[in-house]
Design a protein around this motif. Sequence first.
Motif, PDB file in Angstrom:
ATOM      1  N   VAL A 242       0.786  -1.075   0.112  1.00 49.96           N
ATOM      2  CA  VAL A 242      -0.051   0.039   0.044  1.00 49.96           C
ATOM      3  C   VAL A 242       0.837   1.316  -0.012  1.00 49.96           C
ATOM      4  O   VAL A 242       1.872   1.319   0.797  1.00 49.96           O
ATOM      5  N   ARG A 243       0.717   2.164  -0.765  1.00 52.22           N
ATOM      6  CA  ARG A 243       1.234   3.356  -0.837  1.00 52.22           C
ATOM      7  C   ARG A 243       0.033   4.521  -0.609  1.00 52.22           C
ATOM      8  O   ARG A 243      -0.929   4.698  -1.220  1.00 52.22           O
ATOM      9  N   LEU A 244       0.380   5.471   0.457  1.00 48.77           N
ATOM     10  CA  LEU A 244      -0.553   6.605   0.768  1.00 48.77           C
ATOM     11  C   LEU A 244       0.013   7.822   0.198  1.00 48.77           C
ATOM     12  O   LEU A 244       1.352   8.087   0.118  1.00 48.77           O
ATOM     13  N   ALA A 245      -0.815   8.675  -0.518  1.00 49.50           N
ATOM     14  CA  ALA A 245      -0.202   9.731  -0.852  1.00 49.50           C
ATOM     15  C   ALA A 245      -1.320  11.040  -0.654  1.00 49.50           C
ATOM     16  O   ALA A 245      -2.566  10.925  -0.506  1.00 49.50           O
ATOM     17  N   ARG A 246      -0.740  12.070  -0.557  1.00 51.25           N
ATOM     18  CA  ARG A 246      -1.364  13.267  -0.397  1.00 51.25           C
ATOM     19  C   ARG A 246      -1.217  14.632  -1.429  1.00 51.25           C
ATOM     20  O   ARG A 246      -0.277  14.547  -1.773  1.00 51.25           O
ATOM     21  N   GLY A 247      -2.376  14.941  -1.961  1.00 49.67           N
ATOM     22  CA  GLY A 247      -2.211  16.110  -2.874  1.00 49.67           C
ATOM     23  C   GLY A 247      -3.276  17.019  -2.841  1.00 49.67           C
ATOM     24  O   GLY A 247      -4.135  16.977  -1.986  1.00 49.67           O
ATOM     25  N   THR A 248      -3.070  18.024  -3.524  1.00 48.84           N
ATOM     26  CA  THR A 248      -3.984  19.245  -3.432  1.00 48.84           C
ATOM     27  C   THR A 248      -5.048  19.112  -4.647  1.00 48.84           C
ATOM     28  O   THR A 248      -4.554  18.564  -5.912  1.00 48.84           O
TER      29      THR A 248
ATOM     30  N   ALA B  57       7.367   2.292   8.027  1.00 47.48           N
ATOM     31  CA  ALA B  57       8.041   2.439   6.705  1.00 47.48           C
ATOM     32  C   ALA B  57       8.292   3.756   6.444  1.00 47.48           C
ATOM     33  O   ALA B  57       9.124   3.937   5.596  1.00 47.48           O
ATOM     34  N   ALA B  58       7.505   4.709   7.039  1.00 51.00           N
ATOM     35  CA  ALA B  58       7.883   6.012   6.402  1.00 51.00           C
ATOM     36  C   ALA B  58       7.723   7.040   7.766  1.00 51.00           C
ATOM     37  O   ALA B  58       6.737   6.934   8.714  1.00 51.00           O
ATOM     38  N   MET B  59       8.778   8.073   7.748  1.00 48.08           N
ATOM     39  CA  MET B  59       8.696   8.951   8.879  1.00 48.08           C
ATOM     40  C   MET B  59       8.750  10.236   8.068  1.00 48.08           C
ATOM     41  O   MET B  59       9.862  10.592   7.619  1.00 48.08           O
ATOM     42  N   GLN B  60       7.816  11.207   8.124  1.00 49.49           N
ATOM     43  CA  GLN B  60       7.734  12.325   7.401  1.00 49.49           C
ATOM     44  C   GLN B  60       7.731  13.730   8.492  1.00 49.49           C
ATOM     45  O   GLN B  60       7.031  13.380   9.271  1.00 49.49           O
ATOM     46  N   LEU B  61       8.227  14.632   7.943  1.00 52.88           N
ATOM     47  CA  LEU B  61       8.012  15.895   8.627  1.00 52.88           C
ATOM     48  C   LEU B  61       8.315  16.891   7.891  1.00 52.88           C
ATOM     49  O   LEU B  61       9.031  17.315   7.096  1.00 52.88           O
ATOM     50  N   ARG B  62       7.094  17.639   7.984  1.00 51.94           N
ATOM     51  CA  ARG B  62       6.807  19.099   7.082  1.00 51.94           C
ATOM     52  C   ARG B  62       6.960  20.365   7.799  1.00 51.94           C
ATOM     53  O   ARG B  62       6.287  20.165   9.087  1.00 51.94           O
ATOM     54  N   VAL B  63       7.507  21.325   7.684  1.00 50.43           N
ATOM     55  CA  VAL B  63       7.814  22.357   8.182  1.00 50.43           C
ATOM     56  C   VAL B  63       7.249  23.714   7.413  1.00 50.43           C
ATOM     57  O   VAL B  63       7.679  23.641   6.296  1.00 50.43           O
TER      58      VAL B  63
ATOM     59  N   VAL C 104       4.779  22.573  12.404  1.00 44.68           N
ATOM     60  CA  VAL C 104       5.588  21.346  12.080  1.00 44.68           C
ATOM     61  C   VAL C 104       4.370  20.285  12.306  1.00 44.68           C
ATOM     62  O   VAL C 104       3.617  20.161  12.966  1.00 44.68           O
ATOM     63  N   GLU C 105       4.485  19.323  11.026  1.00 48.13           N
ATOM     64  CA  GLU C 105       3.587  18.156  10.970  1.00 48.13           C
ATOM     65  C   GLU C 105       4.482  16.950  11.074  1.00 48.13           C
ATOM     66  O   GLU C 105       5.368  16.743   9.972  1.00 48.13           O
ATOM     67  N   ALA C 106       4.065  15.994  11.843  1.00 52.03           N
ATOM     68  CA  ALA C 106       4.961  14.848  11.957  1.00 52.03           C
ATOM     69  C   ALA C 106       4.041  13.610  11.673  1.00 52.03           C
ATOM     70  O   ALA C 106       2.925  13.573  12.093  1.00 52.03           O
ATOM     71  N   THR C 107       4.266  12.878  10.732  1.00 56.82           N
ATOM     72  CA  THR C 107       3.530  11.675  10.451  1.00 56.82           C
ATOM     73  C   THR C 107       4.404  10.400  10.358  1.00 56.82           C
ATOM     74  O   THR C 107       5.389  10.284   9.561  1.00 56.82           O
ATOM     75  N   LEU C 108       3.718   9.256  11.009  1.00 56.61           N
ATOM     76  CA  LEU C 108       4.455   8.031  10.988  1.00 56.61           C
ATOM     77  C   LEU C 108       3.653   7.063  10.436  1.00 56.61           C
ATOM     78  O   LEU C 108       2.279   7.046  10.696  1.00 56.61           O
ATOM     79  N   VAL C 109       3.958   6.303   9.317  1.00 59.11           N
ATOM     80  CA  VAL C 109       3.173   5.244   8.848  1.00 59.11           C
ATOM     81  C   VAL C 109       4.073   3.838   8.865  1.00 59.11           C
ATOM     82  O   VAL C 109       5.083   3.832   8.657  1.00 59.11           O
ATOM     83  N   GLY C 110       3.023   2.934   9.342  1.00 56.75           N
ATOM     84  CA  GLY C 110       3.862   1.516   9.554  1.00 56.75           C
ATOM     85  C   GLY C 110       2.697   0.577   9.384  1.00 56.75           C
ATOM     86  O   GLY C 110       1.377   0.660   9.344  1.00 56.75           O
ATOM     87  N   THR C 111       3.206  -0.837   9.655  1.00 61.22           N
ATOM     88  CA  THR C 111       2.462  -2.023   9.725  1.00 61.22           C
ATOM     89  C   THR C 111       2.288  -2.729  10.929  1.00 61.22           C
ATOM     90  O   THR C 111       3.293  -3.045  11.411  1.00 61.22           O
TER      91      THR C 111
END
Length: 304
Positions: free
Chosen positions: A111-117, A228-234, A250-257
């Motif tokens: 699975v791949r999660l994506a966010r767009g405008t 699987a993914a650790m994202q940090l948006r500032v 700051v926005e922190a997002t963690l995604v895992g199984t």
Amino acid sequence: MGEDLPGGAGARAARPRPGGTWGSALTTAEFAAIRAAGFEPVGQVIGAAVYAAGSASWSSCPGAWGPAGPGAGAQGSLGPLVQAMYQARQAAIERMAAQCAALGGHGVVGVRLARGTFTLGGLEFTAIGTAVRAPGAARGRRAPFTCDLSGQDFAKLIMAGWVPAGLALGIAMGSRHDDRATTRQARRWSGNAEVAGWTALVGQCRHEARNKLAGDVRRLGGEGVVIAAMQLRVRERDCPVAVGRRDHIVEATLVGTAIAAFARTGQPPAGAGAGAGAGTGTAPALAVMSLGPRSRQTARGPAD
């Protein structure tokens, strides 16, 4: 959040094609690994949700406290936005799982999660993966599992006696106003020095995201999680109260199984990987081979 897409669009997208053909987002190696673990793909599945995720209050100054302080962070003015982003991702995942169930699958891999405008405004969240099933296995009452593991990693997990429980999310947002100390430390002529306020904001947001992730793992009934993914948006904005000052978001997002053990012996369940290794007391070998230049030369043998 698990409802079908409007107008039955989800059911139409998940309806099997004539002739029993299926599509996937798997590589050849992933397909071989999944087959070796006793599963087969049944089709590519996708879920989507568009949210007008902008309901957070931006009219006040967050102050210099970060996520844990008064009136700031995930539980303060940013709380509604965090909740909307979590719900949007969950809606996309659940709609994808519903398509998997309609195809007769037991779960979704890769699975791949994506966010767009979104063009008309708001944010679009999508989840896409490949539905798989174990031939001959009965379908349970539980919803299909979801995981962001590759085909090879999924096969390794199954053969080690573990099973995916579902995709787990951890999302946190925090904000901090640049006070005098932060402004002084961030000046160009201050040299290579730590900006303590920014460090605290990032650290607290990541900590909050980890706590949210752990709660999601418990909700799914998992014993642990592989991240699987650790994202940090500032980003920053002009402070609505103090003219000439800046606020940092700051926005922190963690995604895992999330995973759970189904066999303490480390052996695959009956039917998984049937054929190779049957009756030998050892797990079957994965039918995976690298097709790089050196491997191809080795497979052909010495040149004549």
